[in-house]
Scaffold this active site. Structure first.
Site, short mmCIF file in Angstrom:
data_model
loop_
_atom_site.label_atom_id
_atom_site.label_comp_id
_atom_site.label_asym_id
_atom_site.label_seq_id
_atom_site.Cartn_x
_atom_site.Cartn_y
_atom_site.Cartn_z
N HIS A 96 -86.91 30.20 47.74
CA HIS A 96 -87.52 29.98 49.21
C HIS A 96 -88.14 31.44 49.58
O HIS A 96 -87.45 32.29 49.59
CB HIS A 96 -86.66 29.43 50.23
CG HIS A 96 -85.56 30.13 50.72
ND1 HIS A 96 -85.23 30.85 51.78
CD2 HIS A 96 -84.17 30.13 49.97
CE1 HIS A 96 -84.10 31.32 51.97
NE2 HIS A 96 -83.45 30.86 51.05
N ASP A 141 -89.24 31.51 52.89
CA ASP A 141 -89.22 31.67 54.48
C ASP A 141 -87.80 32.63 54.66
O ASP A 141 -86.73 32.53 53.69
CB ASP A 141 -88.88 30.19 54.96
CG ASP A 141 -87.95 29.74 54.57
OD1 ASP A 141 -87.42 29.61 53.38
OD2 ASP A 141 -87.21 28.76 55.62
N ASP A 156 -82.23 37.39 50.72
CA ASP A 156 -82.14 35.94 51.10
C ASP A 156 -83.71 35.33 51.59
O ASP A 156 -83.78 35.43 52.91
CB ASP A 156 -81.21 35.48 51.93
CG ASP A 156 -80.85 33.82 52.51
OD1 ASP A 156 -81.56 33.12 51.76
OD2 ASP A 156 -80.32 33.88 53.47
N GLU A 171 -86.57 26.33 53.88
CA GLU A 171 -85.21 26.12 53.53
C GLU A 171 -84.11 26.65 54.71
O GLU A 171 -83.25 26.02 54.78
CB GLU A 171 -84.74 27.21 52.50
CG GLU A 171 -83.49 26.89 51.43
CD GLU A 171 -82.31 27.75 52.35
OE1 GLU A 171 -81.20 27.08 52.05
OE2 GLU A 171 -82.31 28.55 53.14
N GLU A 172 -84.77 27.45 55.50
CA GLU A 172 -83.68 28.02 56.55
C GLU A 172 -83.83 26.88 57.73
O GLU A 172 -83.18 27.20 58.64
CB GLU A 172 -84.01 29.45 56.91
CG GLU A 172 -83.87 30.35 55.79
CD GLU A 172 -82.63 30.90 55.42
OE1 GLU A 172 -81.67 30.32 55.82
OE2 GLU A 172 -82.61 31.76 54.72
N ASP A 202 -80.13 32.10 44.69
CA ASP A 202 -80.11 32.15 46.06
C ASP A 202 -78.72 32.04 46.75
O ASP A 202 -78.32 31.66 47.91
CB ASP A 202 -80.60 30.85 46.89
CG ASP A 202 -81.15 30.97 48.36
OD1 ASP A 202 -81.12 32.10 48.90
OD2 ASP A 202 -81.14 29.85 49.02
N HIS A 218 -78.63 26.75 94.42
CA HIS A 218 -77.86 27.93 94.92
C HIS A 218 -76.52 27.64 94.87
O HIS A 218 -75.98 26.64 95.35
CB HIS A 218 -78.45 28.10 96.35
CG HIS A 218 -77.87 29.39 96.91
ND1 HIS A 218 -76.51 29.51 97.22
CD2 HIS A 218 -78.40 30.60 97.53
CE1 HIS A 218 -76.36 30.95 97.92
NE2 HIS A 218 -77.55 31.42 97.97
N THR A 277 -77.20 33.97 91.28
CA THR A 277 -76.35 32.93 91.54
C THR A 277 -76.89 31.65 91.44
O THR A 277 -77.65 31.26 92.52
CB THR A 277 -75.62 33.43 92.95
OG1 THR A 277 -76.65 33.79 93.89
CG2 THR A 277 -74.75 34.32 93.15
N ARG A 317 -70.19 22.37 58.89
CA ARG A 317 -70.34 22.52 57.58
C ARG A 317 -69.51 21.30 56.78
O ARG A 317 -68.20 21.05 57.26
CB ARG A 317 -69.80 23.99 56.80
CG ARG A 317 -70.47 24.93 57.45
CD ARG A 317 -71.83 25.16 56.87
NE ARG A 317 -72.66 26.24 57.39
CZ ARG A 317 -73.84 26.78 57.10
NH1 ARG A 317 -74.27 26.22 55.88
NH2 ARG A 317 -74.36 27.70 57.79
N SER A 375 -75.14 26.63 52.57
CA SER A 375 -75.86 25.38 52.30
C SER A 375 -77.43 25.48 51.43
O SER A 375 -78.03 26.53 52.13
CB SER A 375 -76.06 24.34 53.26
OG SER A 375 -74.82 24.18 54.07
N1 BES Z 1 -79.18 31.33 50.71
C1 BES Z 1 -78.44 30.89 51.83
C2 BES Z 1 -77.07 29.74 51.29
C3 BES Z 1 -76.01 30.44 50.71
C4 BES Z 1 -75.75 32.01 51.13
C5 BES Z 1 -75.33 29.78 49.73
C6 BES Z 1 -74.45 32.31 50.47
C7 BES Z 1 -74.41 30.41 49.00
C8 BES Z 1 -73.86 31.71 49.51
C9 BES Z 1 -79.50 29.85 52.28
O1 BES Z 1 -80.66 30.46 52.52
C10 BES Z 1 -79.16 29.45 53.75
O2 BES Z 1 -78.75 30.32 54.39
N2 BES Z 1 -78.92 28.01 54.12
C11 BES Z 1 -78.63 27.65 55.21
C12 BES Z 1 -79.24 26.08 55.40
C13 BES Z 1 -79.22 25.62 56.53
C14 BES Z 1 -80.26 26.09 57.66
C15 BES Z 1 -79.67 24.22 56.19
C16 BES Z 1 -77.19 27.80 55.53
O3 BES Z 1 -76.57 27.79 55.01
O4 BES Z 1 -77.14 28.04 56.99
MN MN Z 2 -81.33 31.29 50.93
MN MN Z 3 -80.44 31.75 54.33
#
Ligand code: BES
Ligand code: MN
Ligand code: MN
Length: 461
Positions: free
Chosen positions: A94, A96, A127, A161-162, A188, A221, A324, A337, A408
């Protein structure tokens, strides 16, 4: 022969590879930020141009924006399919990145890649721009060595992906044939420790949600109305406090029903990994204590147990000094997760029903799902995993360890389910690479070893 020549090419050209990566890292392709949509596209075009230059074919951007998915970022596709009778490898990455904030914590600006002590610092360094670039540079090295590739290759690089990977998921569902392959290669993930070649064989899934709380019609307020008007932040705090107990056990009814335990063999292998809990607490986490469910090791808690976290609570007054006010509304960003075999849809339904059932007096709550993805475990009993461990042995001179990742990568589940192919998750990040945090880095030695490992892997499958 090709492989040796390609490895030589990669060594001779390693400096240029890093310079190119720096140019890519200068593009702030933050997928979650609408104001960066143009930069996200620039990064896609940068990757596509390079794939074209090194000799890949059918290079194109695939648009993912639709009515149901506005603001979708493009996929980058390329292939080279002239290795008759050889398997096809689908290279995934990815382009992004996560937002770079908080900016004042960075020692050098996030989009001005800077080398220090053998590391390249920038948002996306590891990443995943740096790791995705390893794939491109491994392909370039093989192409340069004798004008062909040892296997058929398709490349798919996504820009969402992110933010949950919705665009690529729809593409795989609707045009799975266009990605037909025998195995997917994903870089990744991380190595378990420096110098320790690692394959990741499982990832957690997730559901990312928002809870919006509304109280009064408008901000009030707090002196005039405090005592009579409901406060949405206090309400959210009360709701959040009921999601998890002090031991980290999640209190949503039925939450753990489908949780599948890792096999005894896998748990045994994790016990043999070089892991020092105190060192992890001190250097990686940097807190005075670790938290989580008693009776489970840290590796089990982060790889094989479901968890719940709060990421931010936007709204109200966050300026300097004091104001306030009783805000009319407040938001909490809450994710969970998931592990095999939890269903994201069922988990969300249980969570939503529970949150609604504990709504404080005078407050209206809306629970929204932002994105979700399944947990996965991949099989290690196939020739592709063996080819990967052999390639890694040649480069690192050590046996590979198998780990899971707590993070993920939503599309990996679809590779398994929709395309029906095994996945090799060969990552070269390090535990202290600061993914998603200030001062993200890539250890440059691992960038080069990653390229060589991928060259050797492609030479073997
Ligand atoms: N590369 C990571 C996922 C990852 C990091 C897997 C370290 C195993 C070890 C990926 O870019 C990531 O950060 N994914 C997000 C996915 C989410 C936004 C759906 C995550 O895990 O928060
Ligand atoms: Mn990644
Ligand atoms: Mn990531």
């Amino acid at each position: 022969m090709t492989v040796t020549a390609a490895v030589d090419f990669a060594r001779v050209n390693g400096g240029r590879f890093v310079d190119e990566l720096k140019a890519l890292l200068q593009i702030p392709s933050v997928s979650t930020a609408p104001e960066h949509a143009g930069d996200v596209r620039l990064a896609a075009e940068f990757v596509a141009a390079e794939l074209r230059r090194i000799g890949m074919e059918n290079v194109r951007l695939i648009e993912t924006a639709t009515a149901g998915h506005p603001g979708g970022h493009p996929l980058v596709y390329a292939d080279w399919l002239h290795a008759a009778g050889k398997p096809t490898v689908l290279c995934y990455g990815h382009y992004d990145v996560q937002p770079a904030e908080p900016l004042d914590e960075w020692k050098s600006p996030p989009f001005e890649p800077t080398e220090r002590d053998g590391n390249l610092y920038a948002r996306g360094a590891v990443d995943d721009k740096g790791q995705m670039w390893m794939h491109v540079k491994a392909l370039e090295s093989l192409m340069a060595a004798d004008g062909t590739l040892p296997v058929n290759v398709r490349v798919i690089v996504e820009g969402e992906e992110e933010v949950g990977g919705e665009g690529i998921a729809a593409f795989v569902r609707e045009h799975g044939d266009a990605l037909k392959a025998d195995v997917a290669l994903v870089s990744d993930t991380e190595m378990f420790a420096p110098e320790l070649p690692t394959l990741c064989v499982g990832l957690r899934g997730m559901i990312y949600t928002e809870i919006e709380a509304r109280g009064a019609r408008t901000d009030l307020h707090s002196g005039m109305y405090g005592g009579a008007a409901p406060n949405p932040f206090v309400a959210l705090a009360q709701v959040i406090a009921k999601l998890k107990d002090e031991d980290g056990r999640i209190l949503i009814p039925g939450f753990y029903d489908a949780v599948q335990k890792p096999a005894e063999d896998e748990l045994k292998a994790w016990k043999a990994l070089p892991f020092d809990e105190e060192h992890y607490r001190e250097t990686e986490v940097g807190s005075v204590a670790l938290t989580g469910e008693p009776g489970f090791s840290v590796l089990e808690r982060t790889w094989a147990r479901p968890t719940l976290d709060v990421h931010g609570m936007p709204g109200g007054f966050i300026g300097t000094g004091a104001k306030t006010v009783i805000p009319a509304k407040a938001l909490a960003k809450v994710s969970m997760r998931l592990v095999p075999d939890m269903s994201p849809a069922e988990t969300f339904a249980k969570y939503k029903a529970y949150v609604e059932s504990i709504t404080p007096e005078g407050i209206q709550l809306e629970v929204r799902l932002i994105h979700s993805g399944d947990a996965i475990v991949v099989s290690t009993d196939n020739g592709y995993i063996r080819a990967a461990t052999e390639a890694l042995r040649e480069v690192f001179g050590r046996e590979t360890v198998f780990v899971r990742g707590g993070g993920s990568i939503p599309i990996v589940g679809d590779f398994v389910r929709e395309l029906g192919i095994p996945t090799v998750m060969m990552g070269f990040g390090l535990p202290d690479d600061n993914l998603h945090a200030p001062n993200e880095k890539f250890h440059l030695a691992n960038f080069h070893r990653g390229i060589e490992s991928i060259v050797r892997f492609l030479g073997r499958v």
